[in-house]
Design an enzyme around this catalytic site. Sequence first.
Site, PDB file in Angstrom:
ATOM      1  N   ASP A 306       0.879  -1.159   0.000  1.00 33.79           N
ATOM      2  CA  ASP A 306       0.000   0.000   0.000  1.00 33.79           C
ATOM      3  C   ASP A 306       0.929   1.225   0.000  1.00 33.79           C
ATOM      4  OD1 ASP A 306      -2.086   1.757   0.082  1.00 33.79           O
ATOM      5  OD2 ASP A 306      -3.077   0.872   1.815  1.00 33.79           O
ATOM      6  N   TRP A 307       0.370   2.385  -0.308  1.00 37.99           N
ATOM      7  CA  TRP A 307       1.188   3.581  -0.527  1.00 37.99           C
ATOM      8  C   TRP A 307       1.985   3.973   0.728  1.00 37.99           C
ATOM      9  CZ3 TRP A 307      -0.284   1.491  -4.427  1.00 37.99           C
ATOM     10  CH2 TRP A 307      -0.228   2.044  -5.701  1.00 37.99           C
TER      11      TRP A 307
END
Length: 793
Positions: A306-307
């Site tokens: 995920d970012w």
Amino acid sequence: MRKNYTVCTVLSVFALVCLLQIPGFAQNKKSAPQLNTKNVKQVVAAMTLEEKAKMVVGMGFRMPGMPPPSKKQKKEGVDIGGFKLPPSDPDAYNIPERVPGAAGRTHAIARLGIPSLTVSDGPAGLRIQPKRDGDSVKTYYATAFPVATLLASSWDTSLVRKVGVAFGNEVREYGVDILLAPALNIHRDPLGGRNFEYYSEDPLVSGRMAAAIVEGIQSNGVGTSIKHFVANNQETSRNSINTIVSERALRELYLKGFEISVKAAQPWTVMSSYNLLNGTYTSERRDLLTTILRGEWGFKGFVMTDWFGGKDAVAQIHAGNDLLMPGSPNQSEAIVEAVKSGKLNVKDLDESVERILHIVLESPTFKKYKYSDAPDLKEHAEVSRMAAANGMVLLKNDDSALPLKSGKSVAVFGNTSYDIIAGGSGSGDVNKAYTISLLQGLDNAGYKVDANLANSYTGYIADAKAKRPKQRNFFMLPPPIPEMDVTGMITTEAENTDVALVTIGRNAGEGADRKLENDFYLSDTEKAMLKSISDAYHAKGKKVVVVLNIGGVIETASWRDWVDGILLAWQPGLEAGNAIADILSGKVNPSGRLATTFPVDYGQIPAGKNFPGTPAAKPTQVVYEEGMYVGYRYFNTFNVKPAYAFGYGLSYTNFDFSDIKLSDKNFNGTLTINVRVKNTGSVAGREVVQMYLSAPTKTLDKPSEELKGFVKTVMLQPGQSQVVGFVIRATDLASFNTDKQAWIADAGKYTVKIGPSSEDIKQSESFNLAADIITEKVNKALVPQQPITELKK
Ligand code: BGC
């Protein structure tokens, strides 16, 4: 002419001979293979270490609406509201984006024929920028489909697949390679801020819905990223929370949906989650990403973070988290250093690169697909409307308050009737061209909507919006507009209109969980409004219907007796008002059923005791003490009566269940079970047939029943019936036995229970399993660092 030609040929041959004399030229040409389906290993072998380390790290973060980072920020990173973004890769700004507003890109390596892939959010529609600099004519809007919780409430996997087909077409036609969706974390607690992006409290529903949408999207030749893997069930402290869960609850609940969708639909990618799981970031857990995901389930694609998720790039690559997103040059440098120092085996890095390249080969970009930037938004809006109407749940309908005849005069109360919420916020939000309000929907459907009231509301809302402070970042929700004071208008409205519709709206999204006050519970103003509207209309013998325009579960028990009907419209996408009117008018007979339980009170939720973790001021860990007892597994086993049970929903017709037939009284490999469902009412409709199983509990504590299958009937005309069949396999009988590290079906008596909801079983039959069956032996993995005292019956 002929002479010129001869001269040229001679010169060309001479030039080539000269070039071949340059040291390394011939070899360079030879050692720069161009990526194709047959030479992935050769391409990896031809890469420099630096190139490999770039390939596994994204092209960097481009803050939506922010100017490029300054020199200092490039070196030191940027602080956004207390969250430190790592230094950005200059490529993010230096290399023009193909799809503005997309969440990220991978690096291209031109000399090897490797193009850059574009990935973009999100679960309810393609999230890209609708307008582009220097292009004042064309727009790039996408369809806002209904949120995942609504889609799950349809219990209709072919419908969800259809949504996927339309959705994936937009992904492809706007030039995106991989969609960052679907999201399928379990609704562990109604306050989870991103529950609207997730399907259900049940892993079978979640897994089958995710598989259906993945199949639909990927049928367009684009990819998906199922997320957030795993046990990311809250937003509070999302980047640092240590989620402590037993191996059994993980296997049976939190991993199960991912397992189902990976095995059934092979998403191109999986996105690891932000949280730590039993002490380690999920993106750094080799037992999760390699042993289980690939080894046990056979996942073939690549895993991305995920970012900004996780901390240690080297541990992530070693774990099998192949792509670090959105990517920072620091990560590539750390990977290069680690290979040089021997800390990271280059084999791990090569494998990650290979996995990415295999997906690159599948991508529209690699195949040079000529996207149109013009998907058929009109047709997709129809799909969105149809899906929305089919996933809405009729919770209450006393004395046939609904359907409402066209032509009736309606007083429409509640801000969100006019300012309807199509979907949640953050990366789950979609830049759509329009949203049909309830007012417009009713108008389109031929109702007489009270104009005075409508004018007061629209003026009030416009005013309140103008006074709102500017949003600080894209996932910060503005505070909701307090309900307009309608006290002075109610009596006249009750006098002049046939019926009152009152919409209660809620929004939530990334970055924060929901609150109890004024969110899970109605505010005092909302309650006062509901009460006085219902008193005034009931005094005139008229009805009041509530529309719930919400993304997550709310409390209903304290006010539901005041009203005649409740339609749970969820957040239904851009055709919201039309889809709601389809149900209100009876154009579509409601066939949605709850895929998540509505409790009487928050106090009933077992996870609520420790949600969102400890210490309360800033949680650092959350222990899943309720074990498997999430949602109906808890309510049914502990005989707690919810407000609306899992699986529940009304229709404008009635159904009868009969003729249950089990193929055998003894389990011998597989069993089939049939049941007849008949429409006994006066309008056509569809029923959701749910199959639950109770298993013997000699060796393990088990929920009183668990969902093992579901089928939505075809459209049954009045009097028509359908025989619905299920196959029961040994794996459906098995529970996860932690001591034995195996899924085991215990010998004993099993009961199949079939009905239209988890608490309304209409038909049941029992069978016997003579001896234990070990259906699968698995690896020891994801062991909690501390003993967990789990809830037991
Ligand atoms: C979200 C993801 C999303 C990513 C890219 C993160 O903040 O958790 O779901 O895909 O951003 O926008």
